[in-house]
Scaffold this active site. Structure first.
Site, PDB file in Angstrom:
ATOM      1  N   TYR A 138       0.827  -1.217   0.000  1.00  0.00           N
ATOM      2  CA  TYR A 138       0.000   0.000   0.000  1.00  0.00           C
ATOM      3  C   TYR A 138       0.858   1.262   0.000  1.00  0.00           C
ATOM      4  O   TYR A 138       0.447   2.298  -0.505  1.00  0.00           O
ATOM      5  CB  TYR A 138      -0.871   0.036   1.263  1.00  0.00           C
ATOM      6  CG  TYR A 138      -2.204  -0.649   1.137  1.00  0.00           C
ATOM      7  CD1 TYR A 138      -2.304  -1.961   0.705  1.00  0.00           C
ATOM      8  CD2 TYR A 138      -3.368   0.018   1.486  1.00  0.00           C
ATOM      9  CE1 TYR A 138      -3.535  -2.585   0.621  1.00  0.00           C
ATOM     10  CE2 TYR A 138      -4.606  -0.588   1.411  1.00  0.00           C
ATOM     11  CZ  TYR A 138      -4.681  -1.898   0.974  1.00  0.00           C
ATOM     12  OH  TYR A 138      -5.902  -2.504   0.894  1.00  0.00           O
ATOM     13  N   LYS A 188       2.904 -15.347   2.489  1.00  0.00           N
ATOM     14  CA  LYS A 188       3.094 -16.016   1.192  1.00  0.00           C
ATOM     15  C   LYS A 188       4.592 -16.229   1.047  1.00  0.00           C
ATOM     16  O   LYS A 188       5.223 -15.801   0.073  1.00  0.00           O
ATOM     17  CB  LYS A 188       2.507 -15.126   0.071  1.00  0.00           C
ATOM     18  CG  LYS A 188       2.487 -15.774  -1.304  1.00  0.00           C
ATOM     19  CD  LYS A 188       1.415 -16.831  -1.496  1.00  0.00           C
ATOM     20  CE  LYS A 188       1.543 -17.496  -2.847  1.00  0.00           C
ATOM     21  NZ  LYS A 188       0.607 -18.636  -3.032  1.00  0.00           N
ATOM     22  N   ASP A 220      -3.249 -18.150   0.385  1.00  0.00           N
ATOM     23  CA  ASP A 220      -4.268 -18.791  -0.467  1.00  0.00           C
ATOM     24  C   ASP A 220      -5.003 -19.880   0.309  1.00  0.00           C
ATOM     25  O   ASP A 220      -6.237 -19.983   0.272  1.00  0.00           O
ATOM     26  CB  ASP A 220      -3.663 -19.319  -1.780  1.00  0.00           C
ATOM     27  CG  ASP A 220      -2.341 -20.047  -1.603  1.00  0.00           C
ATOM     28  OD1 ASP A 220      -1.822 -20.089  -0.469  1.00  0.00           O
ATOM     29  OD2 ASP A 220      -1.816 -20.594  -2.596  1.00  0.00           O
ATOM     30  N   ASP A 244      -6.661  -6.881   4.261  1.00  0.00           N
ATOM     31  CA  ASP A 244      -7.792  -6.201   3.621  1.00  0.00           C
ATOM     32  C   ASP A 244      -8.721  -7.243   3.003  1.00  0.00           C
ATOM     33  O   ASP A 244      -9.930  -7.242   3.211  1.00  0.00           O
ATOM     34  CB  ASP A 244      -7.254  -5.254   2.537  1.00  0.00           C
ATOM     35  CG  ASP A 244      -8.357  -4.510   1.799  1.00  0.00           C
ATOM     36  OD1 ASP A 244      -9.313  -4.080   2.469  1.00  0.00           O
ATOM     37  OD2 ASP A 244      -8.261  -4.371   0.565  1.00  0.00           O
ATOM     38  N   ASP A 248     -12.594  -8.797   4.529  1.00  0.00           N
ATOM     39  CA  ASP A 248     -13.851  -8.749   3.774  1.00  0.00           C
ATOM     40  C   ASP A 248     -14.430 -10.160   3.656  1.00  0.00           C
ATOM     41  O   ASP A 248     -15.642 -10.367   3.765  1.00  0.00           O
ATOM     42  CB  ASP A 248     -13.623  -8.195   2.346  1.00  0.00           C
ATOM     43  CG  ASP A 248     -13.990  -6.708   2.234  1.00  0.00           C
ATOM     44  OD1 ASP A 248     -13.728  -5.970   3.195  1.00  0.00           O
ATOM     45  OD2 ASP A 248     -14.536  -6.301   1.182  1.00  0.00           O
TER      46      ASP A 248
HETATM   47  C1  LIG Z   1     -10.581   2.167   0.859  1.00  0.00           C
HETATM   48  C2  LIG Z   1      -9.359   1.330   1.025  1.00  0.00           C
HETATM   49  C3  LIG Z   1      -8.134   2.184   0.874  1.00  0.00           C
HETATM   50  C4  LIG Z   1      -9.341   0.554   2.354  1.00  0.00           C
HETATM   51  C5  LIG Z   1      -8.123  -0.352   2.423  1.00  0.00           C
HETATM   52  O1  LIG Z   1      -7.791  -1.030   1.446  1.00  0.00           O
HETATM   53  O2  LIG Z   1      -7.499  -0.378   3.481  1.00  0.00           O
HETATM   54  C6  LIG Z   1     -10.558  -0.293   2.627  1.00  0.00           C
HETATM   55  O3  LIG Z   1     -10.726  -1.314   1.707  1.00  0.00           O
HETATM   56  C7  LIG Z   1     -10.497  -0.866   4.026  1.00  0.00           C
HETATM   57  O4  LIG Z   1     -10.554  -2.085   4.159  1.00  0.00           O
HETATM   58  O5  LIG Z   1     -10.437  -0.083   4.988  1.00  0.00           O
HETATM   59 MG   LIG Z   2     -11.142  -3.222   2.567  1.00  0.00          MG
END
Ligand SMILES: CC(C)[C@H](C(=O)O)[C@@H](O)C(=O)O
Ligand SMILES: [Mg+2]
Ligand SMILES: NC(=O)c1ccc[n+]([C@@H]2O[C@H](COP(=O)([O-])OP(=O)(O)OC[C@H]3O[C@@H](n4cnc5c(N)ncnc54)[C@H](O)[C@@H]3O)[C@@H](O)[C@H]2O)c1
Length: 353
Positions: A138, A188, A220, A244, A248
């Protein structure tokens, strides 16, 4: 208690309004906060040309804690990269050195059927993902898009120093120590040197935590195991990008990303609290977004930044009560429950408080 409030874009302002009402309802119970509103993301670009204006940085520096909605949206997708809303969010994280991102994925029993997995696979799920937040691909340099041999080449740099790995590792080991004492480090290392170092440092650190059982998993496989048998995990620690994606993924085990809160802390214990989801442009402005992740983030703020454990638990209990009473926003709705909008969910949580 000075809180810097950053509603941001899309559903950000809607979920923030309801969360502030919840905090307001706790005023009589020692939550004596002062809210200072500031611009970030697309809203800040529109008003000032920058996704992270100086005035916001100043308020963020002065505040005791920050509460953020979400940033981004299609409106700004074709803006120059330094004017993208996400740069504002990454800028605050970096500016305040909020390197430790805690993302708890907890399945409320009432949402067992909303989960993407079968109830027997997820019932009782309680995972903590510890994501490093200020390093990795990042932020690594060099980065960009350049011309090479007559074509464009895009490049980013995955980079972690030993000290960056060690400090997030410590946070994860300490967290595991307070839970089921199981830590899985995700990397990884079979391909990437950066994460070979990650694994080496985690192993070195484990000598200081003999009571915590450390395991390692390639990312993975971790992605697969999370949907195969998620309850094998207690605490997971990983880098910025893998964290990240995995957080999710974990959110769907709990029924919806609208349920997943997060805390981002620095070494001095200062924190920014935000839902793990984004600005949800597809449902913005319709009063249908789930505000619970933001409310649960506010609970984390009361706990971590202000040591108000009782009041944090009151929010969490109120959320459990509204779910038990059948209130559901669209993302967690199932037949037989009561579909409500964002504001109605706010009303229900406040009534439950
Ligand atoms: C919007 C983006 C920069 C952010 C990230 O990747 O950290 C988001 O996806 C999160 O998970 O907070
Ligand atoms: Mg995110
Ligand atoms: N922390 C942040 O501010 C953050 C996090 C992720 C994405 N983003 C940004 O948000 C924008 C949209 O990204 P995206 O669509 O990939 O991810 P998103 O998380 O905004 O939305 C993904 C899906 O989840 C749904 N969703 C998200 N939050 C919800 C909620 N509270 N209630 C009900 N449903 C919800 C959305 O409607 C959408 O269908 C992009 O600009 C992205 O960069 C910001």
């Amino acid at each position: 208690m000075k809180i810097c409030v950053l509603p941001g874009d899309g559903i950000g302002p809607e979920i923030m309004d309801q969360t502030l009402r919840v905090l307001e309802a706790l005023r009589g119970d020692g939550v004596n906060f002062e809210a200072e509103f500031a611009l970030v993301g697309g809203a800040a670009v529109d008003a000032t040309g920058s996704p992270l204006p100086e005035a916001t940085v100043k308020l963020a520096d002065e505040a005791d804690a920050l509460l953020l909605g979400a940033v981004g949206g299609p409106k700004w997708d074709n803006y120059p990269r330094d004017q993208r809303p996400e740069r504002g969010l990454l800028g605050i994280r970096k500016q305040l050195e909020l390197f430790a991102n805690l993302r708890p994925a907890i399945l409320y029993p009432e949402l067992a059927n909303a989960s993407s997995l079968k109830p027997e696979i997820v019932s009782g799920l309680d995972i903590l993902i510890v994501r490093e937040l200020t390093g990795d691909i990042y932020f690594g340099q060099p980065r960009g898009i350049r011309e090479e041999n007559g074509e464009r080449v895009g490049f980013n740099t995955m980079i972690y120093s030993e000290s960056e790995i060690r400090r997030i590792g410590k946070v994860a080991f300490e967290a595991a120590r307070k839970r089921d004492k199981k830590l899985c480090s995700v990397d990884k290392m079979n391909v990437l040197e950066t994460t070979q170092l990650w694994r080496d440092v985690m192993i070195e650190l484990s000598a200081d935590y003999p009571d915590v059982e450390l395991s390692h998993m390639l990312v993975d496989n971790a992605a697969m195991q999370l949907v195969r048998a998620p309850k094998q995990f207690d605490v997971m620690v990983t880098g910025n990008m893998f964290g990240d994606i995995l957080s999710d993924e974990a959110s769907m085990l709990t029924g919806s990303i609208g349920m997943l809160p997060s805390a981002s802390l620095n070494a001095a214990g200062k924190g920014m609290y935000e839902p793990s989801h984004g600005s949800a442009p597809d449902i913005a402005g319709k009063d249908i977004a789930n505000p619970l992740a933001t409310m649960l983030s506010a609970a984390m703020m009361l706990r971590y930044s202000f040591n108000l454990e009782t009041q944090a638990a009151r929010i969490e209990t109120a959320v459990k009560k509204v779910l038990a009473a059948g209130y559901r926003t669209g993302d967690i709705y199932e037949p037989g429950t009561r579909r409500v909008g964002t504001k109605e969910m706010g009303d229900a949580v406040i009534a439950a408080l």
